[in-house]
Design a protein around this motif. Structure first.
Motif, short mmCIF file in Angstrom:
data_model
loop_
_atom_site.label_atom_id
_atom_site.label_comp_id
_atom_site.label_asym_id
_atom_site.label_seq_id
_atom_site.Cartn_x
_atom_site.Cartn_y
_atom_site.Cartn_z
N ALA A 625 5.35 -15.06 2.83
CA ALA A 625 4.66 -13.92 2.27
C ALA A 625 5.31 -13.24 0.98
N LYS A 626 6.60 -13.20 0.97
CA LYS A 626 7.36 -12.51 0.03
C LYS A 626 7.47 -13.51 -1.13
N GLN A 627 7.37 -14.64 -0.85
CA GLN A 627 7.26 -15.50 -2.18
C GLN A 627 5.89 -15.34 -2.93
N PHE A 628 4.65 -15.06 -1.88
CA PHE A 628 3.30 -14.78 -2.67
C PHE A 628 3.50 -13.39 -3.37
N GLN A 629 3.95 -12.41 -2.67
CA GLN A 629 4.31 -11.02 -3.45
C GLN A 629 5.10 -11.09 -4.60
N LYS A 742 -9.98 -15.29 26.23
CA LYS A 742 -10.61 -14.35 25.46
C LYS A 742 -9.70 -14.33 24.11
N ILE A 743 -10.34 -14.85 23.14
CA ILE A 743 -9.68 -14.92 21.61
C ILE A 743 -10.15 -14.14 20.98
N GLU A 744 -9.24 -13.19 20.21
CA GLU A 744 -9.67 -12.38 19.08
C GLU A 744 -9.10 -12.71 17.80
N VAL A 745 -9.91 -12.68 16.76
CA VAL A 745 -9.33 -13.10 15.45
C VAL A 745 -9.48 -11.89 14.50
N SER A 746 -8.39 -11.48 13.63
CA SER A 746 -8.54 -10.56 12.68
C SER A 746 -7.63 -11.09 11.47
N TYR A 747 -8.00 -10.25 10.34
CA TYR A 747 -7.32 -10.65 9.05
C TYR A 747 -7.50 -9.51 8.03
N LEU A 748 -6.29 -9.56 7.03
CA LEU A 748 -6.22 -8.36 6.25
C LEU A 748 -5.89 -9.25 4.91
N THR A 749 -6.17 -8.61 3.83
CA THR A 749 -5.99 -9.22 2.49
C THR A 749 -4.81 -8.08 1.64
N TYR A 750 -3.96 -9.00 0.84
CA TYR A 750 -2.94 -8.40 0.19
C TYR A 750 -3.34 -9.01 -1.41
N ALA A 754 -3.86 -4.23 2.10
CA ALA A 754 -2.43 -4.09 2.63
C ALA A 754 -1.62 -4.11 1.27
N LYS A 755 -0.47 -3.21 1.10
CA LYS A 755 0.39 -3.11 -0.12
C LYS A 755 1.49 -4.14 -0.02
N SER A 756 1.73 -4.97 1.32
CA SER A 756 2.82 -5.75 1.38
C SER A 756 2.52 -6.57 2.63
N PHE A 757 3.60 -7.37 2.89
CA PHE A 757 3.32 -8.31 4.35
C PHE A 757 3.62 -7.34 5.45
N GLU A 758 4.46 -6.55 5.29
CA GLU A 758 4.89 -5.48 6.47
C GLU A 758 3.45 -4.70 6.78
N ASP A 759 3.04 -4.03 5.86
CA ASP A 759 1.80 -3.36 5.85
C ASP A 759 0.51 -3.96 6.52
N ALA A 760 0.43 -5.33 6.14
CA ALA A 760 -0.62 -6.09 6.72
C ALA A 760 -0.27 -6.38 8.31
N LEU A 761 1.03 -6.46 8.63
CA LEU A 761 1.40 -6.97 10.01
C LEU A 761 1.22 -5.84 10.90
N TYR A 762 1.57 -4.56 10.26
CA TYR A 762 1.37 -3.25 10.96
C TYR A 762 -0.13 -2.91 11.54
N LEU A 763 -1.10 -3.21 10.42
CA LEU A 763 -2.34 -2.65 10.42
C LEU A 763 -3.09 -4.00 11.59
N LEU A 764 -2.76 -5.06 11.36
CA LEU A 764 -3.40 -6.13 12.26
C LEU A 764 -2.60 -5.56 13.86
N LEU A 765 -1.50 -5.42 13.91
CA LEU A 765 -0.85 -4.99 15.34
C LEU A 765 -1.66 -3.52 15.88
N LEU A 766 -2.00 -2.75 14.89
CA LEU A 766 -2.76 -1.51 15.15
C LEU A 766 -4.16 -1.88 15.74
#
Length: 773
Positions: A625-629, A742-750, A754-766
């Motif tokens: 993810a950091k390579q993408f960033q 039961k499967i739950e799928v969610s996603y976020l875009t950078y 989200a401003k970074s991989f860490e933000d995206a991971l935090y929001l998905l966990l939330l």
């Protein structure tokens, strides 16, 4: 005849020397083993006590964290339920207002049931319309007790909206929020059955504790009982079916005795208890130490413990390693000394014959002198033979010393072969120690002694487990504590070899520092031997000028600059810094560098792979993810969350849940391959959650992401339902696991959401946390 006898006598003398030396070595080995055994028994008790104290501190901290977690959940649930019912009451008031506008008369009461039926807040919340008398008018059984009705009426006289805490006629406790309806001269109230709600909160807390403890504290055993003995969690597994602790235990009598100890500990505000209990892994009754705490608001006793035999196993493992190492050293020296005795015996035999012949010649010349009446030539008979014999002995001793150093260097090379980063470290420390000793004006014998001490200073690392010594990442506090035992292990090995006994304390104290911050004894500068200070300077200098997993080697000048800021003996360092810089060994062969790179690669692969799925761990995905960033490439991060994993693990065998995880893994890898990505773009980030990332491609990317999310949920559900092996796993009610997956799928875009991989991971966990609640 005389010549044959003299040769025979010489041979007998040499043989006697050899046999006597061998017998002396055997006696020496027996004495060494005895002293080693006594020394280790004495030190092992200290190590065992230290280990048990560390484990006690660990389980106490875990229990206090669990109680803190329960208290937080309890406080939050009390706050949240009031916020929810207040909001729901106003929502229902808006619905009533809208309905009154449509009806326009008192016929509204005919339709009350239609819009007040329903529930909220995990099916614990209901609605009711109450007239001014406090009686219910819809078909729910909302009859209040007389005391609660009076409280309601008193508040209704002065307030248009208020909280109500009370009981219903059927005995159920509730908390509600009432809002006045002026058009109807009545109140609408949203209320929650507290008994049912509290049961839900407790069950949620119980499953969270079981799940967290199973992942984080796999070597500890948590248990929760009520004050009246009801078993909630036993040995990391949820019971919570109303049975008492002694009803679920295989040893009921012991269980009652343990429960009494738990109550006494709770009365004192918490504490340690020791008792016998069945060890889950072995099924045997063993001694156990647990820390007991309590949460009074729920009447819970919380405990966590460990088995004492665990400490004995650790000590036994270290003991076996040390004994094996000592045996290896003793055998090497035994062989070396035998060779030395043979050499000495051979020289003695040859010298004896030469001297004997000289004496025989001298006797013949004396006889001739008597016969011829002549005198002896004194110049011919100087004490040259004694001089020659001494020279032979000295040569033999020099060779013996060379053999001894060569043997030590070979042995140390063998022990350092476990880690290529420390290859040659001991030889370089020995070399630098000798240079420092020479610069300080020490004798040649002291220089040689420090050279050998340098070779042996880290020999105790053979007692440190590979998974700690070779760990590529940061060590935990407990792992670092174990590493700090290596000077003690080195001391135990060296102190029991009489030839090296003098240098044992130097080796033990080579990690001490002048401010008392070193280990193992925390000595201050004036308490540390000068030899130990020399070893410390040589050890730090070589560490800084050698390559390490976390940095490249430093120049000798930079190393000295850093050492001047360390708590080493600065007086000695100032005197020898130029010698260290001039004699620094910086060269490393390409073969060594290649070996280091290969070992690093294997290490990282081992520690970066999830053994169950074969997917990379979260750290590898973060790098992608950091390579993408860094390239400013937009990407989407998907989370596939397996809900209620704690419940599945409790109701079904481990093979069933593992099969679900394997199916999800295969699907993710296959999907990524079809999209043109390798499996390195996926990770099993948590026990119940998978992550993968894809870059932005083409137009209508967001539409494709939403379709991909829906497709993943639908495909995994179908794969699970169609799997015949999974259908065969059923619970006590004969229901298959496929009905509960039961499967739950969610996603976020950078960078859009989200401003970074860490933000995206935090929001998905939330998102995941909200879905759990």
């Amino acid at each position: 005849m005389n010549r044959r006898r003299s040769i025979s006598l010489s041979f007998i003398i040499a043989l006697f020397v050899l046999l006597y030396g061998t017998l002396a070595l055997i006696v020496l080995e027996v004495v060494l083993h005895k002293s080693l055994s006594d020394a280790f028994i004495k030190n092992s008790k200290v190590i065992r006590n230290n280990y048990i104290n560390l484990r006690k501190k660990e389980v106490k901290g875990s229990v206090l964290k669990t109680i803190e977690f329960i208290a937080t959940q309890y406080s939050y649930s009390r706050y949240r339920v009031r916020e929810v019912i207040r909001k729901e009451a106003f929502n229902q008031k808006e619905r009533v207002d809208d309905l009154l506008k449509l009806l326009g008369d008192r016929d509204f009461f005919k339709y009350v049931k239609l819009f007040t039926e329903g529930s909220f807040l995990y099916d614990c919340g209901k609605f009711a319309v109450l007239v001014e008398t406090g009686n219910y008018i819809n078909e729910y059984n909302i009859t209040l007790t007389e005391e609660t009705r009076k409280t309601f009426m008193l508040k209704a006289d002065t307030e248009d909206e208020f909280f109500v805490d009370g009981k219903m006629a059927n005995g159920n406790k509730f908390v509600g929020y009432a809002v006045f309806l002026p058009e109807l001269n009545a109140y609408i109230m949203a209320y929650v059955n507290l008994d049912r709600y509290n049961r839900w909160v407790k069950n949620s807390v119980i499953f969270n504790i079981e799940k967290t403890n199973g992942v984080v504290n796999e070597n500890n055993y948590i248990f929760i009982n009520t004050m009246d003995g009801e078993a909630i969690i036993t040995n990391n597994k949820v019971i919570n079916d109303g049975r008492k602790l002694w009803q679920v235990s295989k040893v009921p009598k012991k269980a009652k005795e343990v429960f009494k100890k738990e109550l006494k500990a709770c009365e004192k505000g918490g504490g340690f208890i020791e008792y016998s209990w069945i060890e889950p892994k072995t099924g045997k009754v063993e001694r156990k130490i647990s820390y007991i705490g309590c949460f009074a608001d729920w009447g819970w006793i919380i405990g966590e413990g460990f088995y004492i035999d665990e400490a004995n196993a650790v000590i036994g493992n270290i003991n076996n390693r040390l004994k094996q190492s000592i045996i290896t050293v003793e055998r090497g020296f035994f062989v070396l000394l035998i060779i030395g005795i043979i050499i000495v015996a051979g020289i003695a035999w040859v010298s004896f014959n030469i001297t004997k012949r000289k004496i025989e010649n001298l006797l013949h010349e004396i006889e001739d002198a008597f016969k011829n009446n002549s005198i002896l030539n004194q110049e011919k008979y100087k004490i040259k033979e004694i001089e020659k014999f001494t020279r032979y002995i000295n040569l033999a001793l020099l060779k013996f010393r060379d053999y001894e150093n060569e043997f030590l260097e070979a042995f140390i090379k063998a022990t350092e072969a476990r880690d290529p980063y420390t290859k040659g470290h001991s030889q370089r420390v020995a070399f630098y120690s000798k240079i420092i000793a020479k610069k300080l004006g020490m004798s040649e014998s002291k220089q040689e002694e420090l050279y050998r001490a340098g070779l042996l200073h880290d020999i105790g690392k053979i007692g440190v487990p590979d998974n700690i010594l070779l760990k590529p990442g940061r060590l935990t506090k407990n792992e670092y504590k174990i590493i700090q035992y290596h000077p003690i292990f080195s001391y135990q090995i060296v102190a029991n070899i009489s030839r090296f006994k003098e240098m044992a304390n130097y080796i033990k104290h080579h990690h001490e520092r002048c401010d008392g911050s070193g280990y193992p004894d925390g000595l201050k500068c004036d308490e540390i031997e000068i030899e130990a200070k020399i070893l410390a300077i040589a050890d730090v200098f070589d560490a800084l000028t050698s390559k390490r997993p976390y940095r490249d080697k430093l120049s000798p000048e930079k190393a000295i600059e850093i050492m001047k800021k360390e708590k080493l003996d600065q007086d000695i360092l100032s005197k020898v810094e130029n010698e260290l810089i001039e004699n620094c060994i910086l060269e490393e062969t390409k073969e060594v560098d290649a070996e280091i790179e290969e070992v690093d690669r294997i290490r990282n692969e081992i520690f970066d792979i999830d053994y169950k799925t074969g997917l990379k761990r979260r750290r590898v995905l973060i790098e992608k993810a950091k390579q993408f960033q860094s390239n400013n490439e937009p990407f989407a991060m998907f989370m596939i969350y397996l809900r209620d994993m704690a419940f599945l693990n409790y109701e079904f065998p481990p093979d069933a849940v593992d099969k679900v995880i394997y199916l999800i893994t295969e699907y993710i890898v296959k999907t990524l391959e079809e999209m043109g990505y390798s499996e390195e773009y996926a990770s099993r980030a948590y026990e119940d959650a998978f992550l993968f990332i894809v870059r932005q491609e083409g137009e209508k990317w967001f539409n494709r992401l939403e379709k991909l999310k829906d497709a993943i949920e639908k495909d995994i559900k179908k794969i699970v339902e169609d799997n015949s092996e999974l259908k065969s796993f059923v619970d006590e009610r004969n229901e298959s696991i496929v009905h509960f997956v039961k499967i739950e799928v969610s996603y976020l875009t950078y960078p859009y959401e989200a401003k970074s991989f860490e933000d995206a991971l935090y929001l998905l966990l939330l998102k995941r946390r909200k879905s759990v609640v």
